[in-house]
Structure formats: structure tokens, C-alpha cells
Design a protein around this motif. Structure first.
Motif, PDB file in Angstrom:
ATOM      1  N   SER A  73       9.288  13.544  -6.209  1.00 11.87           N
ATOM      2  CA  SER A  73       8.431  13.467  -7.393  1.00 11.87           C
ATOM      3  C   SER A  73       6.966  13.402  -6.957  1.00 11.87           C
ATOM      4  CB  SER A  73       8.794  12.245  -8.233  1.00 11.87           C
ATOM      5  OG  SER A  73       8.515  11.046  -7.515  1.00 11.87           O
ATOM      6  N   ALA A  74       6.062  13.446  -7.925  1.00 14.21           N
ATOM      7  CA  ALA A  74       4.630  13.400  -7.620  1.00 14.21           C
ATOM      8  C   ALA A  74       3.976  12.203  -8.301  1.00 14.21           C
ATOM      9  CB  ALA A  74       3.941  14.688  -8.059  1.00 14.21           C
ATOM     10  N   THR A  75       2.959  11.670  -7.658  1.00 15.40           N
ATOM     11  CA  THR A  75       2.223  10.521  -8.187  1.00 15.40           C
ATOM     12  C   THR A  75       0.740  10.760  -8.018  1.00 15.40           C
ATOM     13  OG1 THR A  75       4.027   8.987  -7.671  1.00 15.40           O
ATOM     14  CG2 THR A  75       1.843   8.024  -7.953  1.00 15.40           C
ATOM     15  N   MET A  76      -0.046  10.236  -8.958  1.00 16.60           N
ATOM     16  CA  MET A  76      -1.503  10.303  -8.849  1.00 16.60           C
ATOM     17  C   MET A  76      -2.031   8.973  -8.320  1.00 16.60           C
ATOM     18  SD  MET A  76      -2.784  12.336 -12.242  1.00 16.60           S
ATOM     19  CE  MET A  76      -2.354  14.057 -12.520  1.00 16.60           C
ATOM     20  N   PHE A  77      -2.967   9.071  -7.393  1.00 18.44           N
ATOM     21  CA  PHE A  77      -3.585   7.893  -6.783  1.00 18.44           C
ATOM     22  C   PHE A  77      -5.101   7.962  -6.957  1.00 18.44           C
ATOM     23  CE2 PHE A  77       0.366   8.637  -4.548  1.00 18.44           C
ATOM     24  CZ  PHE A  77       0.915   7.371  -4.397  1.00 18.44           C
ATOM     25  N   LEU A  78      -5.698   6.800  -7.200  1.00 17.35           N
ATOM     26  CA  LEU A  78      -7.156   6.673  -7.254  1.00 17.35           C
ATOM     27  C   LEU A  78      -7.658   6.121  -5.931  1.00 17.35           C
ATOM     28  CD1 LEU A  78      -7.323   5.031 -10.778  1.00 17.35           C
ATOM     29  CD2 LEU A  78      -8.334   7.251 -10.209  1.00 17.35           C
ATOM     30  N   ASP A 116      -3.946   0.793  -7.181  1.00 21.13           N
ATOM     31  CA  ASP A 116      -4.764   1.975  -7.439  1.00 21.13           C
ATOM     32  C   ASP A 116      -3.928   3.209  -7.763  1.00 21.13           C
ATOM     33  OD1 ASP A 116      -6.859   0.315  -6.948  1.00 21.13           O
ATOM     34  OD2 ASP A 116      -7.343   1.119  -4.975  1.00 21.13           O
ATOM     35  N   VAL A 117      -2.648   3.017  -8.027  1.00 29.88           N
ATOM     36  CA  VAL A 117      -1.834   4.110  -8.561  1.00 29.88           C
ATOM     37  C   VAL A 117      -2.310   4.393  -9.983  1.00 29.88           C
ATOM     38  CG1 VAL A 117       0.478   4.780  -9.330  1.00 29.88           C
ATOM     39  CG2 VAL A 117       0.182   3.624  -7.132  1.00 29.88           C
ATOM     40  N   LEU A 118      -2.507   5.662 -10.308  1.00 28.30           N
ATOM     41  CA  LEU A 118      -2.925   6.029 -11.656  1.00 28.30           C
ATOM     42  C   LEU A 118      -1.671   6.264 -12.501  1.00 28.30           C
ATOM     43  CD1 LEU A 118      -5.094   6.725 -13.722  1.00 28.30           C
ATOM     44  CD2 LEU A 118      -5.132   9.064 -12.807  1.00 28.30           C
ATOM     45  N   GLY A 119      -1.451   5.393 -13.461  1.00 29.49           N
ATOM     46  CA  GLY A 119      -0.252   5.488 -14.267  1.00 29.49           C
ATOM     47  C   GLY A 119       0.955   4.948 -13.526  1.00 29.49           C
ATOM     48  N   GLU A 120       2.083   5.635 -13.691  1.00 33.40           N
ATOM     49  CA  GLU A 120       3.334   5.186 -13.084  1.00 33.40           C
ATOM     50  C   GLU A 120       3.733   6.081 -11.916  1.00 33.40           C
ATOM     51  OE1 GLU A 120       6.526   4.430 -15.840  1.00 33.40           O
ATOM     52  OE2 GLU A 120       5.096   4.100 -17.481  1.00 33.40           O
ATOM     53  N   ILE A 121       4.439   5.491 -10.974  1.00 30.59           N
ATOM     54  CA  ILE A 121       4.970   6.237  -9.837  1.00 30.59           C
ATOM     55  C   ILE A 121       5.915   7.335 -10.341  1.00 30.59           C
ATOM     56  CG2 ILE A 121       6.476   6.082  -7.806  1.00 30.59           C
ATOM     57  CD1 ILE A 121       3.761   4.945  -7.278  1.00 30.59           C
ATOM     58  N   ASP A 126       0.824  -1.201   0.000  1.00 33.86           N
ATOM     59  CA  ASP A 126       0.000   0.000   0.000  1.00 33.86           C
ATOM     60  C   ASP A 126       0.865   1.261   0.000  1.00 33.86           C
ATOM     61  OD1 ASP A 126      -2.205  -1.696   0.272  1.00 33.86           O
ATOM     62  OD2 ASP A 126      -2.276  -1.454   2.457  1.00 33.86           O
ATOM     63  N   TYR A 127       0.186   2.377  -0.266  1.00 33.72           N
ATOM     64  CA  TYR A 127       0.768   3.697  -0.034  1.00 33.72           C
ATOM     65  C   TYR A 127      -0.097   4.393   1.013  1.00 33.72           C
ATOM     66  CZ  TYR A 127       3.802   3.147  -4.065  1.00 33.72           C
ATOM     67  OH  TYR A 127       4.766   2.699  -4.928  1.00 33.72           O
ATOM     68  N   VAL A 128       0.539   5.078   1.944  1.00 35.15           N
ATOM     69  CA  VAL A 128      -0.177   5.785   3.000  1.00 35.15           C
ATOM     70  C   VAL A 128      -0.094   7.281   2.706  1.00 35.15           C
ATOM     71  CG1 VAL A 128      -0.339   6.241   5.467  1.00 35.15           C
ATOM     72  CG2 VAL A 128       0.344   3.978   4.659  1.00 35.15           C
TER      73      VAL A 128
END
Length: 388
Positions: free
Chosen positions: A183-188, A227-232, A154-156
């Protein structure tokens, strides 16, 4: 560029215009509206009106159940929808869902599309895009403070977001968070997950967005890696995929609103008698109407040009920045003049213009204030000079 509208698109334009006039404008005084937008019940009623006409979520791909509109086609249809504050809600093309549909179609996995995108395209759910933060992240996304830390599978997520349009009642959210490496990541995430907290609504000038604008807080929000949207680490890159088209569709919708205000003002100027002649025959008013026509025309041309750039495969970042500034400022001038022409009726709810006035003022701030776009354009101009 060919400025003629193909027959099939012209038919869709007429169909949308009639739908807004016959089905949606009569609902503008529906009591299921609040300062924080139309209620969920009203939104569903509006969507059910659009569904049998084949006008629901027309910008989505044909594979997802939409009409697969090009950017030019969206410019035509979205302007017609924007003629009523409730039109974009009815067609399911309002922010932030419209931009999220585009982003999800490009980036999401097939499983993610089935889980989150398909119900939204069908008008069954809403979404929100959680990037802006109270301490700076917004026009400057590099100031992201919300964090995502890997913990097993998971990611918290921890942090706070604000001015998140549509968060109240949204079924899922796209969250932008900063990773440990910066860096930045999008999460659903589904919004009913533990740790996803809607703190409070924010009062704002506009009242046209379903779900209003909210302050969010994430407290140890646990999101599976699936549930990560795309790549980290590619969150900023994906934001650009969403940004230019979504910025442009704002322009399209508000152009329709400005045209509505102008039509109301023109009708009033023809009928209202003042000092022995029609109000519009006085140069002071007639000149304002002429200026409105020119602002509407130049705005439409800027929108169509940017749409053409995107349809030809260009990124459209520069064009969309210019169009956003041109449109937001021209549209504001148009609606402001309409208020002046209408006098007392312009500052009351006797006409729709007062509501449009409140709604469009924020457009000069949404998706980047004019000053930030000018700053960005200036940097590109200076860099271009250095290359010569």
C-alpha cells in the motif's frame, strides 16, 4: 447551470484583473527570474503586493485566512491570475502549493495544519509534493519504488523522486512511499531533515514555477509516526482528494495565459499592415483568431462545468480528466496560433507570447498526459457499456 457571475464574484474578478494589470505585469521583466522560476526574493516581493489587496491564498478556507472560494469562484479568479506568468505566484495559488493547501485542509491534523499549513497560507513558506519517480511512478502511481519501513516510533524512507516541482526552497514536503504490504502512505517532512537530499535541478521548457523542478533522494530519511499525513496505507485514496481539484486549477491558470497570448495576437493583427490592409483582415489570420475564440470559449465551459460538479459534491474524476485533455490541447492550439500570427515577434522575447508558448507545452504532460486520460476514459466507457 447558471452561467451568470454573481455581483460579489464579478467584483473580485475585476479586482484581480486590475491587480494583475497594475501591479504584476510591470514586473514581468524583473531580472530576479531564471530558467528555474522566480527567485525566492522575487516571490516574496510578489506576495507582498497581493497581501494588502486581500488576494493572498484566496482558495484557502476562511478559517485558515483565505477567502474560502468555491471551485467556480476559483475558476474566475485563477484565470485572471494566470493572465501573467507571475500572477499565480503573487496570489500564492501556483502548483504544487495550491493542491497541497487543499489536501492539508482535508486530511491533516490540527497540529500538522498549525506547523506546516498555516505558514504556507500566509505566504511565508512553500511546499512540494514528491510522488513522481524516474523509473515509472507518475502517471502510474502503482509503480512506486520509494519505501517506508517502520522502525520504533519512526518510519525510515528510502528512494528517489524526480520532476518534483518547487522542491528547491520548499520548507516541507509531502512524500508518497510504498509500505511493506504494497500500500502507499503520505508522509510530511521538513526539508532540512537529515536524509532529505536535493540532488539537482532539471532543465525544462517552462520557467514559471517557484523552485523549478528537482531530483530528490531519500537516504534513511527518518520521519516520526506523528508526521504521517492521514492514515497508513491510504496514500492513493488521499491522492484522489488532491488530484481532481488540482488538475482543474491547472486548467484555470493556463486559460488565463492563453487569453493573454490571444489578446497580444489580436492587438498585433489590428495594427500590423500587410498587403494593403490590417493583418487580421486576411482570412488566413482572421480564421486563426476565430478558432482561438472558440477554443477559449469551450475550454472555459468545460472548466466551469467540472467546477460545478465539484461544488455540488461530486468527485469530478471523469469530468476533470475530460477537462484536462480538452483544456491542455485547446490552450496549446491557441498559443501556437498566436506565435504564427506574430511571426518573428512570436518566436522572440519581443512579446510575452514566446514565454507562454514554452510554459504551456508541458501542460499536456503535467497531471497526466492526454494519452493516459484518454485510456482511463476509454476504460470507463467500456465498463459502462457492460453494465447496460
Amino acid at each position: 447551470m447558471d452561467f451568470s457571475i454573481p455581483d460579489d464574484l464579478q467584483a473580485l474578478q475585476i479586482k484581480t484583473r486590475r491587480f494583475i494589470a497594475d501591479e504584476i505585469i510591470p514586473m514581468e521583466h524583473d531580472t530576479r527570474q531564471s530558467p528555474h522560476g522566480p527567485s525566492a526574493e522575487l516571490r516574496q516581493a510578489l506576495i507582498e503586493k497581493a497581501r494588502p489587496h486581500g488576494l493572498l491564498t484566496p482558495h484557502a478556507s476562511i478559517a485558515m485566512g483565505g477567502l474560502g472560494l468555491s471551485h467556480i469562484a476559483k475558476a474566475i479568479v485563477f484565470e485572471e491570475a494566470g493572465y501573467s506568468p507571475l500572477g499565480p505566484v503573487a496570489l500564492n495559488i501556483h502548483a504544487p502549493d495550491e493542491g497541497n493547501v487543499h489536501l492539508m485542509e482535508v486530511v491533516a491534523t490540527e497540529a500538522q495544519k498549525a506547523r506546516w499549513l498555516a505558514p504556507m497560507v500566509q505566504g511565508l513558506t512553500r511546499s512540494c509534493f514528491a510522488m513522481s519517480e524516474p523509473d515509472g511512478a507518475g502517471s502510474d502511481p502503482q509503480m512506486l519504488a520509494t519505501t517506508a519501513v517502520r522502525d520504533g516510533d519512526d518510519y525510515v524512507i528510502n528512494g528517489r523522486k524526480w520532476f518534483i516541482t518547487g522542491a528547491d526552497g520548499a520548507s516541507y514536503a509531502i512524500i508518497m512511499a510504498k509500505m511493506e504490504d504494497g500500500s502507499a502512505t503520505m508522509f510530511l517532512t521538513d526539508t532540512d531533515r537529515a536524509g532529505f537530499i536535493v540532488e539537482r535541478p532539471m532543465d525544462s521548457l517552462d520557467s514559471c514555477f517557484a523552485g523549478g523542478h528537482q531530483v530528490l533522494r531519500f537516504e534513511n530519511l527518518r520521519i516520526p509516526a506523528t508526521d504521517v499525513l492521514g492514515e497508513i496505507g491510504k496514500g492513493f485514496r488521499y491522492a484522489q482528494i488532491r488530484l481532481a481539484p488540482a488538475r482543474l486549477t491547472h486548467c484555470m491558470r493556463w486559460l488565463g495565459a492563453a487569453r493573454r497570448a490571444h489578446d497580444v495576437a489580436c492587438d498585433y493583427a489590428r495594427k500590423r499592415q500587410s498587403f494593403g490592409k490590417a493583418l487580421g483582415d486576411h482570412q488566413g489570420v482572421g480564421f486563426m483568431l476565430a478558432d482561438n475564440e472558440m477554443d477559449l470559449h469551450t475550454t472555459r465551459l468545460a472548466i466551469w462545468h467540472c467546477a460545478d460538479v465539484l461544488d455540488r459534491g461530486g468527485k469530478g474524476n471523469v469530468e476533470s480528466s475530460m477537462t484536462k485533455v480538452v483544456s491542455s490541447e485547446a490552450i496549446w492550439r491557441v498559443v501556437d496560433r498566436c506565435v504564427q500570427i506574430l511571426g518573428g515577434q512570436g518566436v522572440t522575447s519581443e512579446t510575452i507570447v514566446e514565454r507562454i508558448f514554452r510554459d504551456v507545452r508541458a501542460f499536456r504532460i503535467y497531471d497526466g498526459p492526454s494519452e493516459v486520460h484518454r485510456m482511463s476514459l476509454a476504460r470507463k466507457i467500456m465498463a459502462r457499456g457492460q453494465e447496460l
